[in-house]
Design an enzyme around this catalytic site. Structure first.
Site: not given
Ligand code: GLY
Length: 571
Positions: A378, A396, A398, A417, A420, A449-450, A469-470
């Site tokens: 990301t 991202t 991912n 992705e 996710d 997503s985060s 950073g997810g």
């Molecule tokens: N791929 C990380 C996010 O979307 O949170």
């Protein structure tokens, strides 16, 4: 009693230690004509070039994002998706250009005949790829908010791809680290491992095929990628390696303007990413729980603050289990940011003792506990212009280099992705996140997503920020805001401060090495927390605007990337 010279010296040292400037890794960049913060110097320069040409924050954001496709191909992308929160004057908008599941995807796509997950199927190779949202998303951001002509905004990236750029140490190390996976695909090996080796740092890398794509994109917009020969080439590459992504999926993709999550926290108005990201809801609910627990009144670096923030995250991330695509989620901002729900969540926090995640609903649905990997994926950028318009944009693939398949005719990597989604509901994904049925795979759905692109403002001041950073993005984003809002840190010091993280499952506090003293760690363990050290959590980049037109840009020292830049007045 007169104080000794040694005593005075100690007091001065303590004051210096506590002052924001003493804590900053570097001074923030300051100017008046606009600012950009991103992962890479050449991308930040692209955004600044556009600001100098009279472009606004949206023009600069798109130019920076496109330059990242060239110089940070492991995360910057046209083959992935993203989210942007935008504040132009009083208008606050949220653009969702998150990938969607291809039309052929379904609940069992990543399961074998006995219902067990197929190892790697949602991570490596184009079966892991969602339908890219970036080509239409970046174009749409410019269409609604941009000021310069579209070709001018694309030009810095096209030039970088055509004339070449110096390979960064980070790109080199990323390629070396992922060599085994990347070289499974001949197309990727040929472009990124010429002669069998990753290009060395500082060597000149030209990407003529990407330059051609960007040239056409500048002339024809997203259809240069989502229709015709390039779309056919993407489908062919996907099919060749067992994927289900089609040219029809690409042509059908549409970004969506949504309302951002809006809340007030500690005297600031905040707008952040709503579903399909959990990010804004997580930031909002944790901030509200901390406010109810009088968190700001606790000593800054003590165990009580770490305990309470872990408890707030534990509850916020438990609620994440109910989230997913806006049309499939079992709960969203309306339910999860309702005062009554936040009161209820806060009331269950024991001020002295760790809860067990197994007692925080909806535990019964989650069955396994996963390790949290160090994320390097990301990328986030923030821009502000001289008028105080702001863009926070996170985008991202991912994982690093997405699914590892590079499409030569297009000049970019495809994402992974699909991981996710809850590809096997109840089991942990790449980030150890355990997710629910609301986020199960379905054709056309957006995966949860985060990402937490966020804009916050109050009278005479505004900031835009977000991170890579997810699952650690929302926890890092909020901690930066708390440092800045409550503890008097300048923007750079707020980014630098060590952080902690908790995500309900696994039931652990993850702490950067210098985030907790040994005594604080011992006290947290005595309260029932399991504490695990990690190298670093998310990387956050931010810009700030102040009344009078002063702007600042600051980047996270973690991860070896990050370039702040401002447009300075010419005297
Ligand atoms: N791929 C990380 C996010 O979307 O949170």
């Amino acid at each position: 009693m007169s104080m000794s010279r040694a005593g005075c010296f100690v007091i001065v040292l303590v004051l210096l230690w506590c002052s924001p400037l003493a804590a900053a890794s570097r001074p923030p960049a300051e100017g008046t004509g606009g600012a950009v913060a991103s992962d890479e110097r050449l991308a930040t320069e692209a955004g600044l070039e556009i600001l100098r040409q009279g472009g606004n924050a949206a023009d600069a954001a798109v130019a920076t994002a496109l330059a990242l496709v060239v110089v940070e191909p492991e995360a910057g992308n046209l083959g992935g998706g993203g989210l942007a929160v935008i504040k132009f004057g009083d208008e606050v908008t949220y653009l969702d250009f998150r990938e969607t599941a291809p039309a052929a995807a379904h609940r069992e796509t990543y399961l074998d005949k006995s219902g067990e997950p197929v190892p790697g199927a949602s991570i490596i190779g184009p079966l892991a790829a969602g339908v890219p949202g970036s080509p239409t998303g970046l174009f749409e951001l410019h269409r609604r908010h941009g000021k310069l002509m579209w070709p001018a905004v694309v030009e810095p990236a096209r030039r970088l791809a055509a004339e070449g750029f110096a390979v960064s140490r980070r790109l080199h190390h990323g390629l070396v680290a992922k060599k085994d996976v990347l070289t499974r695909f001949p197309e990727t090996a040929e472009r990124w491992f010429p002669g069998g080796e990753a290009p060395v740092p500082g060597s000149l890398m030209r990407l003529p095929e990407l330059a051609k794509t960007l040239e056409d994109y500048a002339q024809r917009g997203p259809e240069a990628i989502t229709t015709g020969e390039r779309a056919q080439a993407i489908e062919a590459a996907s099919t060749r390696h067992g994927g289900i992504l089609t040219a029809a999926d690409l042509a059908a993709y549409a970004p969506v303007w949504r309302e951002p999550v809006r809340f007030e926290a500690f005297g600031w108005q905040v707008a952040s990413a709503d579903l399909p990201s959990s990010g804004g809801i997580l930031v909002g609910s944790a901030a509200a729980i901390l406010d109810r627990l009088s968190w700001s009144e606790e000593p800054r670096f003590g165990a009580q603050r770490a305990h309470l923030i872990a408890e707030a995250w534990r509850r916020a991330f438990a609620d994440r289990f109910l989230m997913g695509d806006p049309d499939a989620a079992k709960a969203g901002a309306t339910e999860l940011l309702a005062s009554s729900w936040l009161d209820q969540r806060s009331a269950t926090v024991d001020p002295m003792k760790a809860s067990s995640s197994s007692n925080v609903e909806p535990w019964e649905k989650a069955v396994t506990i996963g390790d949290v990997n160090e994320p390097t994926d990301t990328t986030h950028l923030s821009t502000v212009d001289a008028e105080g318009n702001l863009v926070a944009l996170t985008t991202t693939l991912n994982g690093l280099f997405g699914c590892a398949l590079y499409v030569p005719e297009a000049g970019f990597f495809l994402n992974n992705e699909m991981d996710d989604f809850a590809t096997a509901p109840g089991r942990p994904n790449l980030y150890g996140l355990v997710q629910g049925e609301a986020n199960e795979v379905g054709a056309g759905k957006r995966m949860l997503s985060s990402m937490s692109p966020t804009v916050a403002w109050r009278e005479g001041e505004a900031v835009a920020l977000g991170g890579r950073g997810g699952s650690r993005i929302p926890t890092s984003t909020l901690q930066v805001l708390l440092n800045f809002w409550l503890d008097g840190d300048g923007l750079q010091a707020a980014l630098d401060r060590p952080r902690v993280h908790h995500q309900w499952l696994p039931d652990q506090i993850f702490a950067e090495g210098d985030a907790l003293s040994p005594e604080t760690k011992t006290e947290l363990e005595a309260r029932g927390h399991q504490v695990t050290w990690v190298g670093s959590l998310a990387q956050v980049h931010a810009v700030r605007w102040m009344a009078g037109g002063q702007v600042e840009s600051a980047v996270d020292p973690r991860g070896g990337g990050g370039a702040s830049g401002v447009v300075r007045p010419l005297y």
